[in-house]
Design a protein around this motif. Structure first.
Motif, mmCIF file in Angstrom:
data_model
loop_
_atom_site.group_PDB
_atom_site.id
_atom_site.type_symbol
_atom_site.label_atom_id
_atom_site.label_comp_id
_atom_site.label_asym_id
_atom_site.label_seq_id
_atom_site.Cartn_x
_atom_site.Cartn_y
_atom_site.Cartn_z
ATOM 1 N N ALA A 139 0.861 -1.299 -0.004
ATOM 2 C CA ALA A 139 0.053 -0.003 -0.069
ATOM 3 C C ALA A 139 0.905 1.119 -0.030
ATOM 4 C CB ALA A 139 -0.902 0.079 1.268
ATOM 5 N N PRO A 140 0.280 2.104 -0.563
ATOM 6 C CA PRO A 140 1.184 3.624 -0.681
ATOM 7 C C PRO A 140 0.966 4.083 0.519
ATOM 8 C CG PRO A 140 -0.315 3.425 -2.741
ATOM 9 C CD PRO A 140 -0.485 2.251 -1.570
ATOM 10 N N ALA A 141 2.083 4.766 1.128
ATOM 11 C CA ALA A 141 1.989 5.427 2.297
ATOM 12 C C ALA A 141 0.758 6.480 2.513
ATOM 13 C CB ALA A 141 3.277 6.128 2.872
ATOM 14 N N ALA A 142 0.351 6.472 3.695
ATOM 15 C CA ALA A 142 -0.860 7.339 3.981
ATOM 16 C C ALA A 142 -0.279 8.840 3.521
ATOM 17 C CB ALA A 142 -1.249 7.448 5.526
ATOM 18 N N ARG A 143 0.966 9.359 3.695
ATOM 19 C CA ARG A 143 1.226 10.526 3.407
ATOM 20 C C ARG A 143 1.184 10.837 2.127
ATOM 21 N NH1 ARG A 143 5.987 7.784 4.639
ATOM 22 N NH2 ARG A 143 7.350 7.598 2.836
ATOM 23 N N ASP A 144 1.008 9.983 1.069
ATOM 24 C CA ASP A 144 0.820 10.374 -0.429
ATOM 25 C C ASP A 144 -0.424 10.626 -0.812
ATOM 26 O OD1 ASP A 144 3.450 9.241 -0.771
ATOM 27 O OD2 ASP A 144 2.993 7.326 -1.176
ATOM 28 N N GLY A 145 -1.419 10.576 0.176
ATOM 29 C CA GLY A 145 -2.709 11.274 0.179
ATOM 30 C C GLY A 145 -3.828 10.537 -0.944
ATOM 31 N N LEU A 146 -4.822 11.362 -1.320
ATOM 32 C CA LEU A 146 -5.784 10.706 -2.160
ATOM 33 C C LEU A 146 -5.468 10.538 -3.414
ATOM 34 C CD1 LEU A 146 -8.843 9.780 -2.190
ATOM 35 C CD2 LEU A 146 -9.426 12.170 -2.538
ATOM 36 N N HIS A 147 -4.661 11.332 -4.105
ATOM 37 C CA HIS A 147 -4.542 11.025 -5.559
ATOM 38 C C HIS A 147 -3.831 9.976 -5.758
ATOM 39 C CE1 HIS A 147 -3.284 12.449 -9.624
ATOM 40 N NE2 HIS A 147 -2.128 11.910 -9.372
ATOM 41 N N SER A 148 -2.668 9.638 -5.100
ATOM 42 C CA SER A 148 -2.343 8.250 -5.231
ATOM 43 C C SER A 148 -3.116 7.042 -5.329
ATOM 44 C CB SER A 148 -1.155 7.960 -4.346
ATOM 45 O OG SER A 148 -1.437 7.654 -2.993
ATOM 46 N N GLU A 149 -4.203 7.211 -4.549
ATOM 47 C CA GLU A 149 -4.954 5.774 -4.706
ATOM 48 C C GLU A 149 -6.212 6.173 -5.826
ATOM 49 O OE1 GLU A 149 -6.684 4.372 -0.888
ATOM 50 O OE2 GLU A 149 -5.907 6.243 0.013
ATOM 51 N N LEU A 150 -6.449 7.332 -6.010
ATOM 52 C CA LEU A 150 -7.395 7.633 -7.193
ATOM 53 C C LEU A 150 -6.808 7.174 -8.561
ATOM 54 C CD1 LEU A 150 -9.113 10.770 -6.292
ATOM 55 C CD2 LEU A 150 -9.969 8.504 -6.008
ATOM 56 N N VAL A 151 -5.451 7.416 -8.595
ATOM 57 C CA VAL A 151 -4.757 6.922 -9.927
ATOM 58 C C VAL A 151 -4.983 5.366 -10.362
ATOM 59 C CG1 VAL A 151 -2.595 6.503 -10.942
ATOM 60 C CG2 VAL A 151 -3.204 8.719 -9.787
ATOM 61 N N LEU A 152 -5.159 4.496 -9.094
ATOM 62 C CA LEU A 152 -5.376 3.068 -9.402
ATOM 63 C C LEU A 152 -6.805 2.812 -9.642
ATOM 64 C CD1 LEU A 152 -3.991 2.007 -5.747
ATOM 65 C CD2 LEU A 152 -2.790 2.142 -7.819
ATOM 66 N N PHE A 153 -7.679 3.698 -9.957
ATOM 67 C CA PHE A 153 -8.975 3.278 -10.282
ATOM 68 C C PHE A 153 -8.930 3.069 -12.029
ATOM 69 C CE2 PHE A 153 -10.109 4.178 -6.064
ATOM 70 C CZ PHE A 153 -11.140 3.491 -5.651
ATOM 71 N N ARG A 154 -7.581 3.563 -12.388
ATOM 72 C CA ARG A 154 -7.629 3.625 -13.932
ATOM 73 C C ARG A 154 -7.605 2.277 -14.524
ATOM 74 N NH1 ARG A 154 -3.390 8.304 -14.685
ATOM 75 N NH2 ARG A 154 -4.451 10.411 -13.942
ATOM 76 N N ASN A 155 -7.083 1.449 -13.645
ATOM 77 C CA ASN A 155 -6.927 -0.051 -14.066
ATOM 78 C C ASN A 155 -8.427 -0.614 -14.398
ATOM 79 O OD1 ASN A 155 -6.266 -2.900 -13.987
ATOM 80 N ND2 ASN A 155 -4.333 -2.277 -12.723
ATOM 81 N N ARG A 156 -8.472 -1.123 -15.496
ATOM 82 C CA ARG A 156 -9.738 -1.797 -16.028
ATOM 83 C C ARG A 156 -9.951 -3.119 -15.498
ATOM 84 N NH1 ARG A 156 -9.602 -0.860 -22.525
ATOM 85 N NH2 ARG A 156 -9.824 1.480 -22.550
ATOM 86 N N GLN A 157 -8.734 -3.929 -15.094
ATOM 87 C CA GLN A 157 -9.124 -5.115 -14.301
ATOM 88 C C GLN A 157 -9.437 -5.027 -12.988
ATOM 89 O OE1 GLN A 157 -5.908 -8.312 -14.378
ATOM 90 N NE2 GLN A 157 -4.952 -7.078 -15.986
ATOM 91 N N LEU A 158 -9.199 -3.805 -12.269
ATOM 92 C CA LEU A 158 -9.968 -3.362 -10.871
ATOM 93 C C LEU A 158 -11.505 -3.571 -11.111
ATOM 94 C CD1 LEU A 158 -9.909 -2.647 -7.691
ATOM 95 C CD2 LEU A 158 -9.525 -0.354 -8.743
ATOM 96 N N TRP A 159 -12.048 -2.882 -12.105
ATOM 97 C CA TRP A 159 -13.273 -2.923 -12.022
ATOM 98 C C TRP A 159 -13.927 -4.072 -12.711
ATOM 99 C CZ3 TRP A 159 -15.782 1.090 -10.420
ATOM 100 C CH2 TRP A 159 -15.042 2.271 -10.364
ATOM 101 N N ALA A 160 -13.069 -4.920 -13.286
ATOM 102 C CA ALA A 160 -13.511 -6.374 -13.498
ATOM 103 C C ALA A 160 -13.748 -7.063 -12.084
ATOM 104 C CB ALA A 160 -12.773 -7.246 -14.324
ATOM 105 N N VAL A 161 -12.870 -6.879 -11.245
ATOM 106 C CA VAL A 161 -13.010 -7.315 -9.977
ATOM 107 C C VAL A 161 -14.296 -7.071 -9.258
ATOM 108 C CG1 VAL A 161 -11.811 -7.652 -7.713
ATOM 109 C CG2 VAL A 161 -10.486 -7.783 -9.801
ATOM 110 N N TYR A 162 -14.327 -5.726 -9.199
ATOM 111 C CA TYR A 162 -15.698 -5.155 -8.612
ATOM 112 C C TYR A 162 -16.858 -5.577 -9.163
ATOM 113 C CZ TYR A 162 -12.818 -1.438 -6.177
ATOM 114 O OH TYR A 162 -11.931 -0.923 -5.463
ATOM 115 N N LEU A 163 -16.746 -5.827 -10.484
ATOM 116 C CA LEU A 163 -18.280 -6.432 -11.108
ATOM 117 C C LEU A 163 -18.387 -7.959 -10.825
ATOM 118 C CD1 LEU A 163 -20.446 -6.261 -13.566
ATOM 119 C CD2 LEU A 163 -18.714 -7.016 -15.063
ATOM 120 N N THR A 164 -17.507 -8.728 -10.845
ATOM 121 C CA THR A 164 -17.564 -10.028 -10.312
ATOM 122 C C THR A 164 -18.003 -10.132 -8.839
ATOM 123 O OG1 THR A 164 -15.883 -10.734 -11.767
ATOM 124 C CG2 THR A 164 -16.691 -12.326 -9.969
#
Length: 408
Positions: A189-214
């Protein structure tokens, strides 16, 4: 397994007991507040909406806070919401209570899973997740029945106060655990100090949305059926009403056992576990629908659904970790997706019943959703849940992410 993992499971047990308790005290709440049974039923929907929508909002607000501070703030917020419910003088106050606790629980799921998984070696991630999620399983087996009994013996306020006490105990245990520095050994996991932006970037991954769909299809399938189990048992299977709690308790015990098994297998074979589990869920729901009139067939099917239903969440979490980094926002949105499934599945089952398709229609709806979930895995089975994306995302992560160190 580090003590913090078990302590976080206790926190989830306390919170999900509060989540489920309303369903066990509908008559007491309706009588005490002078509203209809259906109005109290809406509290369940309000809680789900708060988890689905409020959870990510709260998680975003805490993006720069340390993990330890986030956990304590969320537990304190949840406790305040629970106490608000205990002293509620009317229906609107109780609605407010459920909205507060629902949002806090979803965010706690996200942060808690992140902390628990980071506290163990990557090869034990599924087992750590299963321990935390075990709190959810136990709340349906122990928490809900005990809260229901308390509501019958001492009134609904007594049950609310008792769960508030349980949350307080869990909060103190979490406080004791997270005040000890715990080395993040997984480095996922990115360190907490990296903030929200570092987490939101991860949502660009299409495979993540495939995991959520399943995940949504899996939970939707399960709850499309589970929500109508009691009615099917009494009206179709022919069981006496007093036997229904016994059967549901057996279902809960099967879920606890399945959670232990899946947690161990998911670490090495997440895609295989999801594929076999969803396939088994399709077969079991179809078998239940065809044999609902036969008690033996119905009971075997329900036990099997308990084994492969909710426990598949551990495999989903491991699959998600191999696609993107393990962060609070990723896990909180995962909890939100689960609640979308919880809302959509019963709705579709209810519409099928209203259309005159009979009480077994939700079982067929569940089987169809589980089959769609199985189909959603097909594009990823050959390549598997590769850790490459997660590894790239983790290159900037701190090896010693202070997920559980004292706040300063």
């Amino acid at each position: 397994m580090p003590a913090v993992v078990y302590v976080l499971g206790l926190g989830i047990f306390a919170m999900t007991t509060s989540e489920f308790m309303v369903a066990g005290m509908l008559p007491e709440l309706a009588s005490g507040l002078g509203v209809s049974i259906s109005a109290i039923g809406y509290l369940v929907s309000a809680y789900a909406v708060a988890m689905a929508v409020g959870g990510p909002v709260v998680s975003a607000a805490l993006a720069r806070a340390s993990r330890s501070r986030s956990l304590m703030l969320l537990l304190a917020t949840f406790l305040a919401g629970q106490v608000l419910g205990a002293v509620a003088t009317g229906y609107p106050m109780l609605v407010g209570s459920r909205l507060i606790t629902g949002a806090a629980e979803a965010a706690f799921f996200g942060v808690g899973l992140t902390v628990a998984i980071n506290a163990v070696e990557p090869r034990l991630a599924g087992r750590a997740a299963s321990v935390v999620l075990g709190g959810l399983m136990l709340s349906s087996v122990l928490g809900l029945p005990l809260a229901t009994l308390l509501a019958q013996w001492s009134g609904w306020r007594g049950a609310f106060w008792a769960v508030a006490g349980l949350v307080l105990v869990a909060g103190l245990a979490v406080l004791a655990a997270v005040r000890r520095p715990i080395r993040s050994v997984s480095g996922t996991a990115p360190a907490a100090r990296d903030g929200l932006h570092s987490e939101l970037v991860l949502f660009r991954n299409r495979q993540l949305w495939a995991v959520y769909l399943t995940s949504m299809l899996h939970i939707g399938a399960l709850f499309a059926a589970f929500s109508y189990f009691a009615a099917i048992f009494t009206e179709v299977t022919g069981l006496a009403s007093e036997l229904v709690p016994v059967v549901l308790t057996g279902y809960g015990v099967a879920a606890v056992l399945g959670n232990v098994i899946v947690g161990r297998l998911a670490d090495r074979y997440p895609m295989a576990v999801l594929t076999v589990g969803l396939g088994a869920l399709v077969v079991l729901l179809v078998s239940f629908a065809l044999g609902a009139g036969q008690p033996a067939a119905a009971l075997v099917a329900v036990a099997g659904i308990g084994l492969v239903g909710l426990p598949l969440n551990s495999a989903t979490i491991v699959r998600r970790m191999r696609v993107v980094a393990n962060t609070p926002m990723i896990n909180t949105v995962g909890a939100s997706v689960v609640n979308v499934g919880i809302a959509v599945g019963p709705l579709l089952g209810g519409l099928a019943i209203s259309a005159g398709l009979g009480l077994t229609a939700p079982l067929w709806i569940g089987a169809a959703l589980a089959a769609l979930g199985l189909l959603s895995l097909l594009p990823y089975l050959r390549r598997g849940a590769s850790p490459v994306a997660a590894g790239q995302a983790n290159q900037t992560a701190a090896v010693h992410d202070p997920v559980c160190t004292p706040s300063t």
